[in-house]
Motif scaffolding. Structure first.
Motif, PDB file in Angstrom:
ATOM      1  N   ALA A 164    -132.263 -61.169 -36.044  1.00  0.00           N
ATOM      2  CA  ALA A 164    -132.463 -61.682 -35.116  1.00  0.00           C
ATOM      3  C   ALA A 164    -131.116 -61.511 -34.143  1.00  0.00           C
ATOM      4  O   ALA A 164    -130.142 -60.880 -34.780  1.00  0.00           O
ATOM      5  CB  ALA A 164    -132.633 -63.114 -35.287  1.00  0.00           C
ATOM      6  N   GLU A 165    -131.065 -61.717 -32.897  1.00  0.00           N
ATOM      7  CA  GLU A 165    -130.192 -61.685 -32.125  1.00  0.00           C
ATOM      8  C   GLU A 165    -129.814 -63.045 -31.670  1.00  0.00           C
ATOM      9  O   GLU A 165    -130.560 -63.669 -31.290  1.00  0.00           O
ATOM     10  CB  GLU A 165    -130.294 -60.563 -30.897  1.00  0.00           C
ATOM     11  N   ALA A 166    -128.479 -63.316 -31.287  1.00  0.00           N
ATOM     12  CA  ALA A 166    -128.219 -64.481 -30.414  1.00  0.00           C
ATOM     13  C   ALA A 166    -127.019 -64.196 -29.344  1.00  0.00           C
ATOM     14  O   ALA A 166    -126.220 -63.497 -29.486  1.00  0.00           O
ATOM     15  CB  ALA A 166    -127.813 -65.562 -31.386  1.00  0.00           C
ATOM     16  N   GLU A 167    -127.087 -64.904 -28.431  1.00  0.00           N
ATOM     17  CA  GLU A 167    -126.308 -64.969 -27.258  1.00  0.00           C
ATOM     18  C   GLU A 167    -125.085 -66.115 -27.201  1.00  0.00           C
ATOM     19  O   GLU A 167    -124.210 -65.923 -26.237  1.00  0.00           O
ATOM     20  CB  GLU A 167    -126.912 -64.580 -26.026  1.00  0.00           C
ATOM     21  N   ASP A 168    -125.516 -67.011 -27.767  1.00  0.00           N
ATOM     22  CA  ASP A 168    -124.472 -68.306 -27.634  1.00  0.00           C
ATOM     23  C   ASP A 168    -124.422 -68.955 -28.921  1.00  0.00           C
ATOM     24  O   ASP A 168    -124.867 -68.604 -29.777  1.00  0.00           O
ATOM     25  CB  ASP A 168    -124.747 -69.353 -26.514  1.00  0.00           C
ATOM     26  N   VAL A 169    -123.477 -69.881 -29.034  1.00  0.00           N
ATOM     27  CA  VAL A 169    -123.206 -70.604 -30.066  1.00  0.00           C
ATOM     28  C   VAL A 169    -124.445 -71.468 -30.724  1.00  0.00           C
ATOM     29  O   VAL A 169    -124.861 -71.269 -31.993  1.00  0.00           O
ATOM     30  CB  VAL A 169    -122.052 -71.661 -29.928  1.00  0.00           C
ATOM     31  N   ASP A 170    -125.108 -71.930 -29.779  1.00  0.00           N
ATOM     32  CA  ASP A 170    -126.451 -72.826 -30.263  1.00  0.00           C
ATOM     33  C   ASP A 170    -127.300 -71.948 -30.892  1.00  0.00           C
ATOM     34  O   ASP A 170    -128.016 -72.213 -32.024  1.00  0.00           O
ATOM     35  CB  ASP A 170    -127.114 -73.594 -29.099  1.00  0.00           C
ATOM     36  N   GLN A 171    -127.711 -70.624 -30.199  1.00  0.00           N
ATOM     37  CA  GLN A 171    -128.740 -69.621 -30.662  1.00  0.00           C
ATOM     38  C   GLN A 171    -128.330 -69.168 -31.903  1.00  0.00           C
ATOM     39  O   GLN A 171    -129.186 -68.869 -33.067  1.00  0.00           O
ATOM     40  CB  GLN A 171    -128.922 -68.500 -29.840  1.00  0.00           C
ATOM     41  N   ALA A 172    -126.905 -68.837 -32.374  1.00  0.00           N
ATOM     42  CA  ALA A 172    -126.324 -68.457 -33.337  1.00  0.00           C
ATOM     43  C   ALA A 172    -126.598 -69.177 -34.619  1.00  0.00           C
ATOM     44  O   ALA A 172    -126.983 -69.123 -35.620  1.00  0.00           O
ATOM     45  CB  ALA A 172    -124.722 -67.881 -33.433  1.00  0.00           C
ATOM     46  N   VAL A 173    -126.026 -70.599 -34.364  1.00  0.00           N
ATOM     47  CA  VAL A 173    -126.376 -71.474 -35.459  1.00  0.00           C
ATOM     48  C   VAL A 173    -127.709 -71.618 -35.973  1.00  0.00           C
ATOM     49  O   VAL A 173    -128.137 -71.645 -36.980  1.00  0.00           O
ATOM     50  CB  VAL A 173    -125.832 -72.768 -34.931  1.00  0.00           C
ATOM     51  N   ASP A 174    -128.573 -71.528 -35.050  1.00  0.00           N
ATOM     52  CA  ASP A 174    -130.159 -71.796 -35.421  1.00  0.00           C
ATOM     53  C   ASP A 174    -130.464 -70.470 -36.116  1.00  0.00           C
ATOM     54  O   ASP A 174    -131.163 -70.825 -36.920  1.00  0.00           O
ATOM     55  CB  ASP A 174    -130.852 -71.902 -33.731  1.00  0.00           C
ATOM     56  N   ALA A 175    -130.158 -69.267 -35.572  1.00  0.00           N
ATOM     57  CA  ALA A 175    -130.553 -68.160 -36.274  1.00  0.00           C
ATOM     58  C   ALA A 175    -129.919 -68.184 -37.752  1.00  0.00           C
ATOM     59  O   ALA A 175    -130.721 -67.735 -38.731  1.00  0.00           O
ATOM     60  CB  ALA A 175    -130.335 -66.770 -35.517  1.00  0.00           C
ATOM     61  N   VAL A 176    -128.774 -68.632 -37.800  1.00  0.00           N
ATOM     62  CA  VAL A 176    -128.245 -68.524 -39.343  1.00  0.00           C
ATOM     63  C   VAL A 176    -128.687 -69.409 -40.153  1.00  0.00           C
ATOM     64  O   VAL A 176    -129.171 -68.983 -41.518  1.00  0.00           O
ATOM     65  CB  VAL A 176    -126.503 -68.799 -39.090  1.00  0.00           C
ATOM     66  N   LEU A 177    -129.158 -70.619 -39.726  1.00  0.00           N
ATOM     67  CA  LEU A 177    -129.542 -71.742 -40.563  1.00  0.00           C
ATOM     68  C   LEU A 177    -131.004 -71.222 -41.179  1.00  0.00           C
ATOM     69  O   LEU A 177    -131.381 -71.626 -41.905  1.00  0.00           O
ATOM     70  CB  LEU A 177    -129.343 -72.873 -39.966  1.00  0.00           C
TER      71      LEU A 177
END
Length: 224
Positions: free
Chosen positions: A42-55
């Motif tokens: 996945a890719e993420a562009e901000d903190v919230d998206q990153a946290v969601d993708a990692v978890l």
């Protein structure tokens, strides 16, 4: 270790990766460079998206930019700390400033490389971080060693910089490096008036009176 080290001892292993950066074009470029050798989940562009993708995806390695909307790379690591112990973080940033390197490592990253790294070097770095090694671009490793040796006053740097927003830090570094206001505006895609406002705020917060003092302040703390 450096990003120029030999590849992982298990060359056939495809590592799972999430790419986090607020610039879509850069994310696509990174993905194109590494996707043949790793699995980009996945890719993420901000903190919230990153946290969601990692978890949700629990990648082996997260390629993480230092400066992100929503709190920065350090905030991502703080929010997932101890929840995904199998995931490791490799900072991939345009910044080579000491406070960014040291702060990111203190937040939990296993390595830090700059965006001048080549695709094959990045793949090798991902493999080594996945195995638990610490990976740094050569110059940046010196910052970490100096910090542990006490030759960089990390606590003082952090206290001073905590007064500045991410944007103010970007402006501060460029101004201290000798950029004209117009050049800063072009580099950061903001107006000259906005640059002037940020510079005034930086000088006020750091209790400095001129660009010359700002340059000396930044140089003394190895922020250039």
């Amino acid at each position: 270790m450096t990003a120029h080290a030999a590849p992982s001892s298990s060359p056939g292993t495809r590592r799972s990766v999430v790419v986090v950066d607020d610039h879509a074009m850069f994310r696509r470029g990174v993905r194109a460079e590494i996707e043949g050798a790793v699995d980009v989940l996945a890719e993420a562009e901000d903190v919230d998206q990153a946290v969601d993708a990692v978890l949700r995806l629990k990648p082996e390695v997260v390629l993480l930019d230092v400066h992100l909307p929503g709190g920065g790379g350090g905030e991502v690591m703080r929010r997932v700390a101890n929840r995904v112990p199998e995931t490791r973080f490799l900072a991939l940033s345009v910044s080579d400033a000491a406070e960014d390197v040291i702060g990111t490592i203190r937040a939990g990253a296993r390595g830090y490389v700059t965006k001048t790294i080549t695709g094959p070097e990045l793949v090798a770095a991902i493999g080594r971080v996945a195995e638990g090694d610490a990976v740094f671009s050569p110059r940046l490793a010196g910052f970490v060693l100096d910090a542990f040796a006490g030759s960089i006053a990390v606590a003082q740097v952090d206290e001073d910089l905590d007064r500045l927003t991410d944007r103010e830090r970007e402006v501060m570094r460029l101004i201290a490096r000798g950029y004209a206001y117009k050049e800063v505006a072009s580099e950061l895609f903001i107006s000259v008036k906005t640059v002037e406002t940020h510079v005034s705020s930086v000088l006020r917060k750091l209790q400095l009176s001129s660009r010359h003092e700002l340059t000396r302040w930044a140089s003394d703390r190895r922020l250039l």
